[in-house]
Every structure is written in structure tokens, then in C-alpha cells.
Write an enzyme that holds these catalytic residues in place. Structure first.
Site, PDB file in Angstrom:
ATOM      1  N   ASP A 139      58.362  36.747  39.647  1.00  0.00           N
ATOM      2  CA  ASP A 139      57.452  35.954  38.903  1.00  0.00           C
ATOM      3  C   ASP A 139      57.428  36.148  37.363  1.00  0.00           C
ATOM      4  O   ASP A 139      57.467  35.032  36.797  1.00  0.00           O
ATOM      5  CB  ASP A 139      55.978  36.317  39.323  1.00  0.00           C
ATOM      6  N   LEU A 140      57.222  37.371  37.142  1.00  0.00           N
ATOM      7  CA  LEU A 140      57.237  37.606  35.515  1.00  0.00           C
ATOM      8  C   LEU A 140      58.603  37.299  34.872  1.00  0.00           C
ATOM      9  O   LEU A 140      58.345  36.814  33.792  1.00  0.00           O
ATOM     10  CB  LEU A 140      56.891  39.176  35.347  1.00  0.00           C
TER      11      LEU A 140
END
Length: 387
Positions: free
Chosen positions: A177-178
Site C-alpha cells: 500500500d505505502l
């Protein structure tokens, strides 16, 4: 860093971003841009908003969760239902003066809604349009739902996380995600630079799967160099040794003696010069081949002192070392975190003073700033549409 007055220009001041994202990867991307000065307008469904507002995290006073607050500062919220013709028309009017659109719908959804790149680029040829998805817009996995856990599993990350004798473990941080959020922000900034040269916008795309895989630089190197499938090593490093957490009298110390000079300093600090000439540990290749034996030898010596004692001694000897801290110790007590301003506060109209993480990007002339609280649902609809 905190500044709610709106004064002062950031590096991306004047860049208008229409944010169609929700949950984590997309909102993290747009928050990075917002921290650097971009005017990020978060387009939300008027009934539910970003699903993170209600479905994730820890609500305290209001309905918005702390998970939402963590990823949406410095943005303005506008409620538009893109399935409604009038709202869709309003969104397309915003596109006329926008610089960037960011979305993280499942592939194909934007085309059904009429907000895909081809449609919007016809309205604004200078538009930079960025997509974040689970597996990308093409390929055999494109239609699969995208979650960080699944991306970590399928990209190989979970196969090298944890220890060899344990059950599958994901990386503690949501690296898919990040990572996708950071790569997307980088792609957007690069496209803005290219547009300054060409005058034309373009399509930018990344995915959770590719972000996690792209971070596997050591693991892919090991596989291609040796032909062996990389295995989980706990806290150890697959390219050098010793570089890991080792047990002390009262806990663990992390140390990095990942070159010959640091290895010699470590041996001297531990009064273990005999290890330097031990055939198992003469070179880095030797030490990696006998990593478990090396750890046992070092822990035998480290057992004589506490973690704090060893950290002080090793740092004094020029060996990189540190303790393992929990988040209470990091966020509430660490003097370096305080000195670097990595914990900030923002005034929220419902939650009061809310703590958020500061930006890790330091710029001398146009610093990242916290200018706005995470918006209430639709808080800026009239303001933005009026503009």
C-alpha cells in the site's frame, strides 16, 4: 511544520489534484502531494465518503476513524455522486482546471463511470491522470481485488518475512500500500516536470503488487546470483553479516557490522578478536554461510551486559547499534523524534487536537507543512464548486 494559516508556498503550490481514492495507497499518495503544497480536492460519495471514515481504525469523538485522519490531512472534501449526471458534469468542470486526477478504483470502473483517462484527457489535454490498483491495469491478475496482504503474499515478500521455522508472516508495515502510494506520487511529480517541457499530460500507473516486488532488490539479486530461492532470515540481512538483532542480558541489540572495518571494530569492542581469525568468519561470505553460528558466538558475549550498556559501548567504538523500541517509546519518549518534529498536532473541529506523523521530506525553501485538518465529509463542497 504545523501551519493552519495557509500562508507560505509549498513546493507543489498551485498544483490542483482531484482525489478519487480511498482507504490507504491512494490517500497516502495524495497526502504526500498535499503536504508539499498541492491543493488536493477529495471527491467523496455523499452517502458514505471514503470507506475508511467509518469502517477502519478507531473512532473517538466523531464518526471519522483515526485511520481516516491519519491519511487525509491538508485536503478539501467535496461530495459528488459520479453516477448522477449533474454531479458527473460538475466533476468534469473541475477537471477543466485541474492538473492531476488520482484514482484507485478496480480496473474498468472509471470507464463505466465516465471518468477514465481518455475521457478526461479530451477535456483537458494537460491533465496528468494516475491510477493505483492491486495488480495493474493489464495482465492476467488485473481484475483481482487489491489488498496489501495479498500483494505481499503474491510478490514474494511474505516468503522471506519471519523465521524459517515459523508460519507465514507479513511485513509489519503495509509495504504494498505505502510503496504504491510513494511510487505513484513520484510518477506524478515526474509527469508534472515532463509537462513543463512538452506541454502535455500523460497517464501514470502503478500497483500494490509491483510496488512490493520493486522493493525486493536484495531478494531478486540473491536469486539471480545464486539460483537459490531466498528464505526468511528473521532480522538478519541476506547480503552481509552480522547485521541483525542479537540477544543481550535484558533484551536485544541491533547492530550492523556489514563491512570488514566495522567487523574488526565489533570484535575489538566485544574483546573477541579470536573471531576475526576463526575460519568460519574471516570474510563476509564466510560469515553469511555461518550466520547462525556467528549469532550464537556473539550472543554468548553480549549476555554479559544490558542492551543500553552495549549500545553505548558499540556506538563509542564506531559500530552502528540501537535498541528495539515499541511505539510508545518512539512516539512519546524519543528525543530525536521530538527534535525532528516527526509528531505533529492539528486542530480538528470535532476531534480537537489530533496527533499525526510529520513529513519525512525536508526542504529548506519550500518545506512540507500541515495546513489543514483532515476534512469532514463534504466540508468544502460549496467552497470548491463556487471557485
Amino acid at each position: 511544520m504545523t501551519d493552519t494559516t495557509g500562508d507560505g508556498a509549498g513546493a507543489l503550490d498551485g498544483l490542483r489534484v482531484l482525489d478519487l481514492t480511498q482507504v490507504m495507497a491512494g490517500p497516502f499518495c495524495t497526502m504526500l502531494l498535499a503536504d508539499l503544497g498541492a491543493d488536493v480536492i477529495k471527491i467523496e460519495n455523499p452517502r458514505t465518503g471514503d470507506q475508511t471514515r467509518r469502517s477502519w481504525g478507531y473512532p473517538v469523538h466523531g464518526e471519522d476513524s483515526r485511520a481516516f485522519l491519519a491519511l487525509n490531512r491538508n485536503k478539501r472534501s467535496v461530495c459528488l455522486d459520479l453516477k448522477e449526471p449533474d454531479d458527473l458534469a460538475a466533476f468534469r468542470r473541475l477537471v477543466e482546471s485541474a492538473d492531476v486526477v488520482v484514482e484507485n478504483f478496480r480496473p474498468g470502473v472509471t470507464r463505466r463511470l465516465g471518468v477514465d483517462y481518455d475521457t478526461l484527457a479530451a477535456i483537458n489535454p494537460r491533465l496528468i491522470y494516475a491510477s493505483v490498483s492491486g495488480f495493474g491495469q493489464t495482465g492476467p491478475y488485473a481484475d483481482r481485488p487489491g489488498y496489501d496482504l495479498i500483494a505481499q503474499a503474491m510478490s514474494g515478500v511474505m516468503s522471506i518475512t519471519g523465521t524459517s521455522d515459523g508460519t507465514p508472516v507479513k511485513c509489519g508495515l503495509p509495504v504494498g500500500d505505502l510503496g504504491a502510494g510513494m511510487f505513484c506520487a513520484l510518477g506524478i511529480v515526474a509527469a508534472v516536470h515532463a509537462r513543463a517541457r512538452t506541454g502535455e499530460g500523460q497517464y501514470v500507473e502503478t500497483s500494490l503488487f509491483e510496488a512490493a516486488l520493486a522493493m525486493s532488490v536484495w531478494e531478486s539479486t540473491e536469486y539471480w546470483a545464486t539460483g537459490q530461492i531466498p528464505q526468511p532470515l528473521g532480522s538478519a540481512n541476506r547480503m552481509s553479516a552480522p547485521y541483525q538483532a542479537l540477544r543481550t542480558k535484558d533484551g536485544y541489540v541491533t547492530l550492523g557490522a556489514n563491512n570488514e572495518r566495522l567487523w574488526q571494530r565489533l570484535c575489538a569492542a566485544l574483546e573477541a578478536t579470536d573471531l576475526e581469525t576463526d575460519p568460519r568468519f574471516v570474510t563476509n561470505t564466510d560469515r553469511m554461510a555461518h550466520r547462525d553460528e556467528l549469532a550464537a558466538e556473539l550472543e554468548e558475549r553480549l549476555a554479559s551486559g544490558t542492551t543500553d550498556e552495549w549500545v553505548a559501548l558499540l556506538l563509542d567504538a564506531g559500530v552502528p547499534a540501537g535498541p528495539i523500541r515499541d511505539y510508545r517509546q518512539v512516539l512519546d519518549e524519543d528525543p530525536h523524534v521530538k527534535a525532528r518534529g516527526m509528531v505533529q498536532e492539528v486542530d480538528h473541529p470535532v476531534e480537537g487536537r489530533v496527533r499525526v506523523l510529520g513529513s519525512p521530506v525536508r526542504m529548506s525553501g519550500t518545506p512540507a507543512r500541515i495546513r489543514r485538518h483532515p476534512p469532514l465529509l463534504g466540508e468544502h463542497t460549496e467552497e470548491v464548486l463556487g471557485e
